[in-house]
Design an enzyme around this catalytic site. Sequence first.
Site, PDB file in Angstrom:
ATOM      1  N   SER A  18      -4.514 -69.708 -12.705  1.00 36.02           N
ATOM      2  CA  SER A  18      -4.007 -70.030 -14.036  1.00 36.02           C
ATOM      3  C   SER A  18      -5.117 -70.790 -14.760  1.00 36.02           C
ATOM      4  O   SER A  18      -6.298 -70.473 -14.558  1.00 36.02           O
ATOM      5  CB  SER A  18      -2.710 -70.835 -13.884  1.00 36.02           C
ATOM      6  N   HIS A  45      -2.748 -65.841 -15.139  1.00 33.66           N
ATOM      7  CA  HIS A  45      -1.939 -66.141 -16.326  1.00 33.66           C
ATOM      8  C   HIS A  45      -2.867 -66.027 -17.526  1.00 33.66           C
ATOM      9  O   HIS A  45      -3.955 -66.590 -17.513  1.00 33.66           O
ATOM     10  CB  HIS A  45      -1.403 -67.572 -16.268  1.00 33.66           C
ATOM     11  N   ASP A 138       3.396 -71.926 -10.076  1.00 36.57           N
ATOM     12  CA  ASP A 138       3.402 -70.522  -9.666  1.00 36.57           C
ATOM     13  C   ASP A 138       2.447 -70.325  -8.481  1.00 36.57           C
ATOM     14  O   ASP A 138       1.382 -70.940  -8.432  1.00 36.57           O
ATOM     15  CB  ASP A 138       2.964 -69.652 -10.860  1.00 36.57           C
TER      16      ASP A 138
END
Lengths: 193, 269
Positions: A18, A45, A138
């Site tokens: 991310s 992401h 996540d």
Amino acid sequence: MEESDVTSSVKALLIGGSAGSLQVLFNLLPSLHHDLPFAMIVVLHRRHSADSALSELLATKSVLPTHEVEDKDVIRPGHIYLAPADYHLLVEKDETFSLDYSEKVNFSRPSIDVTFESAAEVYGSSLAALLLSGANEDGTKGLMYVKKMGGITLVQDPETAQMPYMPHYAMLHAVIDQVLNIRQMSHYINNLR
Amino acid sequence: MIEDEEVEILLTDLVDIYGYDFTSYSRASLKRRIIRLVSIDKFPSFAEFRYKVRTDENYLKRFVEEITVNVTEMFRDPSFYKSLREDILPVLGTKPFIRVWHAGCSTGEEVFSMAILLKEAGLLRKSLLYATDLNPSVLDKVRKGIFPLQQMKHYSESYIESGGLKDFSEYYTANYGQAKFDRELSEKIIISTHNLVSDSSFNEFDLILCRNVLIYFDKDLQDRVLKLFDASLGTLGYLALGTKETLKFSVIQNKYKQLNREKIWKKVM
């Protein structure tokens, strides 16, 4: 060597990242050997509007053929696959990809957990999964599932991550086999079999 | 945890008892949806979940709604809609009558987007939009033409990005947190249940849109559905799919020519 030699070889390496992970990939990809015997599946992401520019950018950093996944693409060793923006990326039993536009998971689509869990179902112990920098939870559940199915779990050393939260959170909740800085990562991946 | 065999048992039940055939859906996604539903509805075991699905028709309705993915939005992928405006509608406009089929339309956001494009091109009066889905409850939402008001800011931005020049709020009336779209749009929309797995072609169309539906199907079913579309498209008709969907695994691909970067194909043979 008789029956002791049963460790299955790695068929896929998952990489989830991310915020702060793109820079890691930019450093890591150029250092990878051109003949890796497994597929690399990358879930990042990213902004929806980023379109396909990211896969083109990653392709310039690697000698390995790099693709943004289309529905039902076949997973081949030695190739790098990037999850497309705004779809979850899943792995089917026949080692093809499928895409899913269902609800976001951990405020994310693609979600790292979704891909990690789905790949672990298919690859079991023939899987390694690496979680990079990020400011989100996540990936942790995904790593737990990879471990449960017998795969290898790896995280970026939080001290080297722009956003240490994501790998750190994983270390607190999942069993992690190796904690790696970027140089160690490239050595580890190049020797992964 | 649910085993693969249990998923198969459940799918067989659905065919046997209700005639719903999910056996050719992509397994990874389908299994994930089932696990999610078992968890949301707090079933203590797979056996209890299966019993509920088998015996309770009301629960079956919920099952179908939750297993199928009904996430959609207006003017999703604005560049796609821009291409419809600039490349496709001028060609369709030369026809005396325009038939459009939204296959697997879910709650209809993309159908209303299309109706707006047709209106702005001055073609809505001679157009009909067929909106079909296997799921009757999402079709009720299409019929009402009511969407959450909180989405309108995002939809308005996508509308403008797609080349829209009007004030988007002209198309709806806001009330109690809802946006009700103009009757002028909805009266051109014909709504019907249609299951791409089991139902056949029912008309000939100039444009078929089926976006982010095929991703839930396995390759064999995708191919069957693409043949159904082929049989439902007139010569020189257009087929539009989702941004990551493709004809490349299908036998029909040789009859189609992709227009540009967007996932729009013209039937050339």
